[in-house]
Scaffold this motif. Structure first.
Motif, PDB file in Angstrom:
ATOM      1  N   ILE A  19       0.836  -1.203   0.000  1.00 20.48           N
ATOM      2  CA  ILE A  19       0.000   0.000   0.000  1.00 20.48           C
ATOM      3  C   ILE A  19       0.873   1.257   0.000  1.00 20.48           C
ATOM      4  CG2 ILE A  19      -1.678   1.307   1.390  1.00 20.48           C
ATOM      5  CD1 ILE A  19      -2.727  -1.486   2.381  1.00 20.48           C
ATOM      6  N   ASP A  38      11.473   3.495   4.314  1.00 23.56           N
ATOM      7  CA  ASP A  38      11.255   2.077   4.623  1.00 23.56           C
ATOM      8  C   ASP A  38      12.501   1.522   5.295  1.00 23.56           C
ATOM      9  OD1 ASP A  38       8.944  -0.014   3.360  1.00 23.56           O
ATOM     10  OD2 ASP A  38      10.777  -0.984   4.093  1.00 23.56           O
ATOM     11  N   ASP A  64      14.329   2.814  10.189  1.00 24.39           N
ATOM     12  CA  ASP A  64      13.513   1.961  11.053  1.00 24.39           C
ATOM     13  C   ASP A  64      12.652   2.901  11.889  1.00 24.39           C
ATOM     14  OD1 ASP A  64      12.408   0.447  13.057  1.00 24.39           O
ATOM     15  OD2 ASP A  64      14.276  -0.514  13.674  1.00 24.39           O
ATOM     16  N   VAL A  65      11.347   2.912  11.627  1.00 17.78           N
ATOM     17  CA  VAL A  65      10.487   3.902  12.287  1.00 17.78           C
ATOM     18  C   VAL A  65      10.385   3.689  13.796  1.00 17.78           C
ATOM     19  CG1 VAL A  65       9.112   4.314  10.198  1.00 17.78           C
ATOM     20  CG2 VAL A  65       8.312   2.643  11.895  1.00 17.78           C
ATOM     21  N   ASN A  91       2.573   4.673   7.663  1.00 16.15           N
ATOM     22  CA  ASN A  91       1.968   3.470   7.095  1.00 16.15           C
ATOM     23  C   ASN A  91       2.799   2.201   7.319  1.00 16.15           C
ATOM     24  OD1 ASN A  91       0.306   2.081   4.738  1.00 16.15           O
ATOM     25  ND2 ASN A  91       2.455   1.914   4.143  1.00 16.15           N
ATOM     26  N   TYR A 156      -1.428  -6.722  17.212  1.00 15.77           N
ATOM     27  CA  TYR A 156      -1.716  -5.853  16.065  1.00 15.77           C
ATOM     28  C   TYR A 156      -3.028  -5.078  16.288  1.00 15.77           C
ATOM     29  CZ  TYR A 156      -2.382  -4.892  11.010  1.00 15.77           C
ATOM     30  OH  TYR A 156      -2.580  -4.308   9.782  1.00 15.77           O
ATOM     31  N   LYS A 160      -3.262  -1.073  16.388  1.00 20.28           N
ATOM     32  CA  LYS A 160      -4.082  -0.343  15.416  1.00 20.28           C
ATOM     33  C   LYS A 160      -5.204   0.443  16.110  1.00 20.28           C
ATOM     34  CE  LYS A 160      -2.088  -1.325  11.473  1.00 20.28           C
ATOM     35  NZ  LYS A 160      -1.239  -0.293  10.839  1.00 20.28           N
ATOM     36  N   PRO A 186      -7.445  -0.092   5.676  1.00 15.71           N
ATOM     37  CA  PRO A 186      -7.564  -0.722   4.350  1.00 15.71           C
ATOM     38  C   PRO A 186      -7.708  -2.249   4.416  1.00 15.71           C
ATOM     39  CG  PRO A 186      -5.255  -0.372   4.853  1.00 15.71           C
ATOM     40  CD  PRO A 186      -6.037   0.004   6.101  1.00 15.71           C
ATOM     41  N   ALA A 188      -6.186  -4.964   1.495  1.00 19.96           N
ATOM     42  CA  ALA A 188      -5.640  -5.059   0.137  1.00 19.96           C
ATOM     43  C   ALA A 188      -4.740  -6.267  -0.027  1.00 19.96           C
ATOM     44  CB  ALA A 188      -4.839  -3.793  -0.183  1.00 19.96           C
ATOM     45  N   THR A 190      -1.583  -7.571  -0.531  1.00 25.83           N
ATOM     46  CA  THR A 190      -0.176  -7.174  -0.389  1.00 25.83           C
ATOM     47  C   THR A 190       0.577  -8.352   0.244  1.00 25.83           C
ATOM     48  OG1 THR A 190      -0.411  -6.377   1.871  1.00 25.83           O
ATOM     49  CG2 THR A 190      -0.884  -4.779   0.115  1.00 25.83           C
TER      50      THR A 190
HETATM   51  N1  LIG Z   1      -2.921  -5.173   3.361  1.00 24.72           N
HETATM   52  C1  LIG Z   1      -3.985  -5.088   4.124  1.00 24.72           C
HETATM   53  O1  LIG Z   1      -5.042  -5.667   3.849  1.00 24.72           O
HETATM   54  C2  LIG Z   1      -3.960  -4.244   5.365  1.00 24.72           C
HETATM   55  C3  LIG Z   1      -5.089  -4.267   6.182  1.00 24.72           C
HETATM   56  C4  LIG Z   1      -5.134  -3.444   7.289  1.00 24.72           C
HETATM   57  C5  LIG Z   1      -4.056  -2.616   7.571  1.00 24.72           C
HETATM   58  N2  LIG Z   1      -2.946  -2.663   6.778  1.00 24.72           N
HETATM   59  C6  LIG Z   1      -1.842  -1.773   7.140  1.00 24.72           C
HETATM   60  O2  LIG Z   1      -1.411  -1.087   5.974  1.00 24.72           O
HETATM   61  C7  LIG Z   1      -0.030  -0.756   6.099  1.00 24.72           C
HETATM   62  C8  LIG Z   1       0.691  -1.240   4.873  1.00 24.72           C
HETATM   63  O3  LIG Z   1       0.552  -2.644   4.819  1.00 24.72           O
HETATM   64  P1  LIG Z   1       0.855  -3.527   3.532  1.00 24.72           P
HETATM   65  O4  LIG Z   1      -0.253  -4.478   3.413  1.00 24.72           O
HETATM   66  O5  LIG Z   1       1.237  -2.660   2.387  1.00 24.72           O
HETATM   67  O6  LIG Z   1       2.119  -4.332   4.117  1.00 24.72           O
HETATM   68  P2  LIG Z   1       3.493  -4.773   3.461  1.00 24.72           P
HETATM   69  O7  LIG Z   1       4.053  -5.795   4.372  1.00 24.72           O
HETATM   70  O8  LIG Z   1       3.320  -5.099   2.029  1.00 24.72           O
HETATM   71  O9  LIG Z   1       4.385  -3.424   3.570  1.00 24.72           O
HETATM   72  C9  LIG Z   1       4.799  -2.910   4.797  1.00 24.72           C
HETATM   73  C10 LIG Z   1       6.083  -2.128   4.590  1.00 24.72           C
HETATM   74  O10 LIG Z   1       6.495  -1.604   5.872  1.00 24.72           O
HETATM   75  C11 LIG Z   1       7.907  -1.753   5.967  1.00 24.72           C
HETATM   76  N3  LIG Z   1       8.336  -1.786   7.381  1.00 24.72           N
HETATM   77  C12 LIG Z   1       8.150  -2.781   8.271  1.00 24.72           C
HETATM   78  N4  LIG Z   1       8.719  -2.463   9.444  1.00 24.72           N
HETATM   79  C13 LIG Z   1       9.273  -1.237   9.303  1.00 24.72           C
HETATM   80  C14 LIG Z   1      10.004  -0.385  10.159  1.00 24.72           C
HETATM   81  N5  LIG Z   1      10.296  -0.743  11.422  1.00 24.72           N
HETATM   82  N6  LIG Z   1      10.410   0.819   9.678  1.00 24.72           N
HETATM   83  C15 LIG Z   1      10.141   1.185   8.410  1.00 24.72           C
HETATM   84  N7  LIG Z   1       9.468   0.397   7.535  1.00 24.72           N
HETATM   85  C16 LIG Z   1       9.032  -0.798   7.984  1.00 24.72           C
HETATM   86  C17 LIG Z   1       8.197  -3.054   5.255  1.00 24.72           C
HETATM   87  O11 LIG Z   1       9.579  -3.166   4.889  1.00 24.72           O
HETATM   88  C18 LIG Z   1       7.248  -2.977   4.072  1.00 24.72           C
HETATM   89  O12 LIG Z   1       7.846  -2.367   2.948  1.00 24.72           O
HETATM   90  C19 LIG Z   1       0.441  -1.403   7.410  1.00 24.72           C
HETATM   91  O13 LIG Z   1       0.420  -0.456   8.449  1.00 24.72           O
HETATM   92  C20 LIG Z   1      -0.597  -2.469   7.653  1.00 24.72           C
HETATM   93  O14 LIG Z   1      -0.683  -2.806   9.017  1.00 24.72           O
HETATM   94  C21 LIG Z   1      -2.878  -3.465   5.694  1.00 24.72           C
END
Ligand SMILES: NC(=O)c1ccc[n+]([C@@H]2O[C@H](COP(=O)([O-])OP(=O)(O)OC[C@H]3O[C@@H](n4cnc5c(N)ncnc54)[C@H](O)[C@@H]3O)[C@@H](O)[C@H]2O)c1
Length: 251
Positions: A19, A38, A64-65, A91, A156, A160, A186, A188, A190
């Motif tokens: 995302i 990232d 690293d956030v 995010n 989690y 959240k 969201p 999605a 991923t």
């Molecule tokens: N995909 C879904 O359906 C979904 C649903 C609800 C919430 N989310 C939230 O959406 C956001 C994006 O999720 P996504 O599905 O794209 O996940 P993803 O795993 O594809 O991407 C997450 C990204 O965060 C980076 N990351 C992880 N730890 C980190 C850190 N300590 N510092 C910096 N970067 C870091 C990872 O390297 C990765 O590139 C997240 O917060 C996730 O919790 C996703």
């Protein structure tokens, strides 16, 4: 095409894939200068290259956030390159699933530190300049897990739900400065959701809970962030928009 984010400086964390990458790409197409933040250097560079190859403006910022020092350094690098940050998308995310009776402190703390502390560090890093400018758009990525709970993900869900509190409190504190703070929940396709989308034990059941009966592509989520980051979002604050095919609508 109008560029609704023209010359705005945006930070998108977790922009290496999923995302976050879609948001970063869309923001750049809308004219923003994007800090692609990232923890994964290879993915950070990949997203940045996709944007710059397409004619957009972006820099790769490995960070690293969950480290305050790393966040402050990443914010400083962004400001040095592009000027004051006016959009924050927090995010970045990780999951460490386990049933509550098996969950370790390490699993709980890691998820809390990345989502909650990471968002808080970024919030503190960007708001002084936004307050001075009396403008800014802040968006946290939360989840349906924070709204309705989730089996095997108590860490989690707590993190959240915490972001919803952060959204509302920050929205109240920053409203006098004309800064809007919102969240997106969201759903999605991923890497993060690969197991629940493909594992026979979960996939049918999960899809049944989505009225639209399919997963979104990350690009279908990104437009909501463009709206929340842009000029049309001037009076919406403290809200959470669920872009989840209807999964968490009031039943
Ligand atoms: N995909 C879904 O359906 C979904 C649903 C609800 C919430 N989310 C939230 O959406 C956001 C994006 O999720 P996504 O599905 O794209 O996940 P993803 O795993 O594809 O991407 C997450 C990204 O965060 C980076 N990351 C992880 N730890 C980190 C850190 N300590 N510092 C910096 N970067 C870091 C990872 O390297 C990765 O590139 C997240 O917060 C996730 O919790 C996703």
């Amino acid at each position: 095409m109008t560029e609704v984010l023209k010359d705005r400086v945006a930070v998108v964390t977790g922009a290496g894939q999923g995302i976050g990458r879609s948001i970063a790409e869309r923001f750049a197409k809308e004219g923003a200068h994007v800090a692609v933040v990232d923890i994964n250097e290879e993915l950070t560079n990949e997203t940045t290259k996709i944007i710059t190859d397409a004619g957009g403006s972006a820099i790769a910022v490995v960070c690293d956030v969950s480290s305050r020092e790393a966040v402050n350094a990443a914010a400083a690098k962004t400001v040095e390159q592009f000027g004051p940050i006016s959009i924050l998308v927090s995010n970045a995310g990780v999951t460490r699933p386990a049933m509550l009776w098996k969950m370790t402190d390490e699993q709980f703390d890691l998820v809390h530190d990345v989502h909650v502390k990471g968002s808080f560090y970024w919030l503190q890093a960007v708001t002084p300049a936004m307050r001075e400018a009396r403008a800014g758009n802040i968006i946290f990525t939360t989840s349906g897990a924070g709204l309705i709970g989730s089996v095997g993900q108590i860490n989690y869900s707590v993190a959240k739900a915490g972001l919803l509190g952060m959204t509302r409190s920050a929205a109240r504190e920053l409203a006098p400065y004309n800064i809007v703070v919102n969240a997106v929940a969201p759903a999605a396709a991923t890497p993060m959701t690969e197991t629940i989308r493909t594992d026979e034990r979960f996939k049918e059941k999960y899809l049944e809970g989505i009225p639209m009966n399919r997963w979104a592509e990350p690009d279908e989520i990104a437009g909501t962030y463009v709206y929340l980051a842009g000029p049309d979002c001037s009076y919406l604050t403290g809200q959470c928009l669920s872009v989840d095919g209807g999964r968490t609508m009031v039943r």
